[in-house]
Design a protein around this motif. Sequence first.
Motif, PDB file in Angstrom:
ATOM      1  N   PRO A 247      30.332 -33.068  -4.441  1.00  0.00           N
ATOM      2  CA  PRO A 247      30.881 -33.858  -3.338  1.00  0.00           C
ATOM      3  C   PRO A 247      30.652 -35.346  -3.547  1.00  0.00           C
ATOM      4  CG  PRO A 247      29.574 -32.017  -2.523  1.00  0.00           C
ATOM      5  CD  PRO A 247      29.324 -32.106  -3.993  1.00  0.00           C
ATOM      6  N   ASN A 248      31.598 -36.135  -3.074  1.00  0.00           N
ATOM      7  CA  ASN A 248      31.497 -37.580  -3.237  1.00  0.00           C
ATOM      8  C   ASN A 248      32.360 -38.267  -2.196  1.00  0.00           C
ATOM      9  OD1 ASN A 248      34.234 -38.596  -4.738  1.00  0.00           O
ATOM     10  ND2 ASN A 248      33.731 -36.499  -5.321  1.00  0.00           N
ATOM     11  N   PRO A 249      32.076 -39.532  -1.883  1.00  0.00           N
ATOM     12  CA  PRO A 249      32.820 -40.218  -0.818  1.00  0.00           C
ATOM     13  C   PRO A 249      34.274 -40.506  -1.161  1.00  0.00           C
ATOM     14  CG  PRO A 249      31.278 -41.715  -1.894  1.00  0.00           C
ATOM     15  CD  PRO A 249      30.950 -40.347  -2.397  1.00  0.00           C
ATOM     16  N   ASN A 250      34.650 -40.398  -2.452  1.00  0.00           N
ATOM     17  CA  ASN A 250      36.034 -40.656  -2.846  1.00  0.00           C
ATOM     18  C   ASN A 250      36.867 -39.383  -2.976  1.00  0.00           C
ATOM     19  OD1 ASN A 250      35.953 -43.578  -3.185  1.00  0.00           O
ATOM     20  ND2 ASN A 250      34.545 -43.164  -4.879  1.00  0.00           N
ATOM     21  N   GLU A 251      36.254 -38.226  -2.702  1.00  0.00           N
ATOM     22  CA  GLU A 251      36.993 -36.977  -2.811  1.00  0.00           C
ATOM     23  C   GLU A 251      38.216 -37.003  -1.884  1.00  0.00           C
ATOM     24  OE1 GLU A 251      36.264 -32.219  -1.989  1.00  0.00           O
ATOM     25  OE2 GLU A 251      34.543 -33.532  -2.384  1.00  0.00           O
ATOM     26  N   GLY A 252      39.390 -36.697  -2.446  1.00  0.00           N
ATOM     27  CA  GLY A 252      40.627 -36.731  -1.675  1.00  0.00           C
ATOM     28  C   GLY A 252      41.328 -38.078  -1.670  1.00  0.00           C
ATOM     29  N   ARG A 253      40.742 -39.078  -2.319  1.00  0.00           N
ATOM     30  CA  ARG A 253      41.375 -40.401  -2.373  1.00  0.00           C
ATOM     31  C   ARG A 253      42.701 -40.305  -3.120  1.00  0.00           C
ATOM     32  NH1 ARG A 253      40.093 -46.092  -2.678  1.00  0.00           N
ATOM     33  NH2 ARG A 253      37.968 -45.649  -1.959  1.00  0.00           N
ATOM     34  N   ILE A 254      43.751 -40.867  -2.565  1.00  0.00           N
ATOM     35  CA  ILE A 254      45.048 -40.929  -3.230  1.00  0.00           C
ATOM     36  C   ILE A 254      45.009 -42.056  -4.256  1.00  0.00           C
ATOM     37  CG2 ILE A 254      47.517 -41.317  -2.954  1.00  0.00           C
ATOM     38  CD1 ILE A 254      46.597 -38.656  -1.833  1.00  0.00           C
ATOM     39  N   VAL A 255      45.160 -41.713  -5.531  1.00  0.00           N
ATOM     40  CA  VAL A 255      45.098 -42.719  -6.595  1.00  0.00           C
ATOM     41  C   VAL A 255      46.487 -43.063  -7.128  1.00  0.00           C
ATOM     42  CG1 VAL A 255      42.724 -42.268  -7.271  1.00  0.00           C
ATOM     43  CG2 VAL A 255      44.555 -40.889  -8.275  1.00  0.00           C
ATOM     44  N   ARG A 256      47.479 -42.250  -6.823  1.00  0.00           N
ATOM     45  CA  ARG A 256      48.870 -42.574  -7.119  1.00  0.00           C
ATOM     46  C   ARG A 256      49.738 -41.947  -6.033  1.00  0.00           C
ATOM     47  NH1 ARG A 256      46.622 -45.395 -10.087  1.00  0.00           N
ATOM     48  NH2 ARG A 256      47.051 -45.944 -12.276  1.00  0.00           N
ATOM     49  N   GLY A 257      50.765 -42.702  -5.589  1.00  0.00           N
ATOM     50  CA  GLY A 257      51.690 -42.164  -4.611  1.00  0.00           C
ATOM     51  C   GLY A 257      51.111 -42.134  -3.206  1.00  0.00           C
ATOM     52  N   VAL A 258      51.453 -41.075  -2.469  1.00  0.00           N
ATOM     53  CA  VAL A 258      51.081 -40.979  -1.060  1.00  0.00           C
ATOM     54  C   VAL A 258      50.468 -39.614  -0.771  1.00  0.00           C
ATOM     55  CG1 VAL A 258      52.897 -42.590  -0.342  1.00  0.00           C
ATOM     56  CG2 VAL A 258      53.384 -40.130  -0.422  1.00  0.00           C
ATOM     57  N   ALA A 259      49.777 -39.514   0.357  1.00  0.00           N
ATOM     58  CA  ALA A 259      49.178 -38.256   0.786  1.00  0.00           C
ATOM     59  C   ALA A 259      50.264 -37.256   1.163  1.00  0.00           C
ATOM     60  CB  ALA A 259      48.245 -38.497   1.965  1.00  0.00           C
ATOM     61  N   SER A 260      49.925 -35.980   1.082  1.00  0.00           N
ATOM     62  CA  SER A 260      50.862 -34.925   1.442  1.00  0.00           C
ATOM     63  C   SER A 260      50.525 -34.372   2.827  1.00  0.00           C
ATOM     64  CB  SER A 260      50.809 -33.786   0.424  1.00  0.00           C
ATOM     65  OG  SER A 260      51.603 -32.696   0.848  1.00  0.00           O
ATOM     66  N   PRO A 261      51.544 -34.191   3.690  1.00  0.00           N
ATOM     67  CA  PRO A 261      51.282 -33.601   5.008  1.00  0.00           C
ATOM     68  C   PRO A 261      51.188 -32.077   4.964  1.00  0.00           C
ATOM     69  CG  PRO A 261      53.605 -34.123   4.812  1.00  0.00           C
ATOM     70  CD  PRO A 261      52.955 -34.587   3.530  1.00  0.00           C
ATOM     71  N   THR A 262      51.431 -31.500   3.796  1.00  0.00           N
ATOM     72  CA  THR A 262      51.433 -30.041   3.673  1.00  0.00           C
ATOM     73  C   THR A 262      50.559 -29.608   2.501  1.00  0.00           C
ATOM     74  OG1 THR A 262      53.385 -30.054   2.223  1.00  0.00           O
ATOM     75  CG2 THR A 262      53.783 -29.873   4.604  1.00  0.00           C
ATOM     76  N   ALA A 263      50.167 -28.341   2.547  1.00  0.00           N
ATOM     77  CA  ALA A 263      49.466 -27.712   1.425  1.00  0.00           C
ATOM     78  C   ALA A 263      50.429 -26.759   0.745  1.00  0.00           C
ATOM     79  CB  ALA A 263      48.240 -26.955   1.912  1.00  0.00           C
ATOM     80  N   ARG A 264      50.600 -26.897  -0.559  1.00  0.00           N
ATOM     81  CA  ARG A 264      51.485 -26.009  -1.319  1.00  0.00           C
ATOM     82  C   ARG A 264      50.665 -24.826  -1.824  1.00  0.00           C
ATOM     83  NH1 ARG A 264      52.683 -26.525  -6.779  1.00  0.00           N
ATOM     84  NH2 ARG A 264      51.879 -28.659  -6.694  1.00  0.00           N
TER      85      ARG A 264
END
Length: 293
Positions: A247-264
Amino acid sequence: MSQALSQAQVDAFWRDGVLTVENAVTPAQLSRLNAALAGWVEESRAHTAPFGPPTVDDRPRFDMGAEHSADHPALRRVNNPSDISDDYFDVMSNARTVDMIAQLIGPNVKFHHCKINVKLPGARTEVAYHQDFAYTPHTNDDVITALLMLDDVTQDNGCLMVVPGTHKGPIHSLFRNGVFTGRMADEIEADMLARQIPVTGKAGSVCLMHTRLAHGSAANASQRPRGLYICVYTAADAVPIARSPMPNPNEGRIVRGVASPTARMIPLEVELPKQPKSASFFTVQGQASAAAE
């Protein structure tokens, strides 16, 4: 916009599950990463057990093998160095490697975790065969590990060994008799060892590895260090189905593009891992950490 990878490279990655690319970072970036690592190795000489500012789950930042001493340091893991180093954060979020990841799994990319795995001369660190996805399962397998070579990597100094194409096969259990050992069964590992190939390269090269690719590595048998800065990225719509092993404070950070509102979601079945409480997963695979006397 120019592409970070050629179409031939993209095709090779999806065929083999692994691809090595030279000059993934600039010489200046590589120099700064190695300077920081050299400082941490020197710092480790003063310690007899895992140490350093704790991670967000209160584990030591730096882990050494049981053979560690002041004269012969065996620093083997730095947990999430991007938490404590601007230079490691910069490479994790801004290096050319991230553009390669985006080209492979789509424009929207999340960071999951990172670490440095080090094999110093004389250290006994090795990695038993496993697949990363069994440690970090997600709702889909658009998950790629970028292993940046901090040193020239050869078979002599403990390079990554892989079995091309295994990313298209089954997800193998990392449990034995109900205990999470973090490694494949002996008979499966024997088959992998018979088919493995080395991943070597010059310092500054990156090995891009699919999360389901079977891999391991031997100990460093040379007098030259082998350091890897390992960053894990996922598609923005890949959602973890188990707690991160790091675990880390940057987990889930978007590094390119945009966040997704859905889970595939994709059809899959994977055992839920038992995440380590020790300083690194090496202890899960049976390799003790240094311990204060």
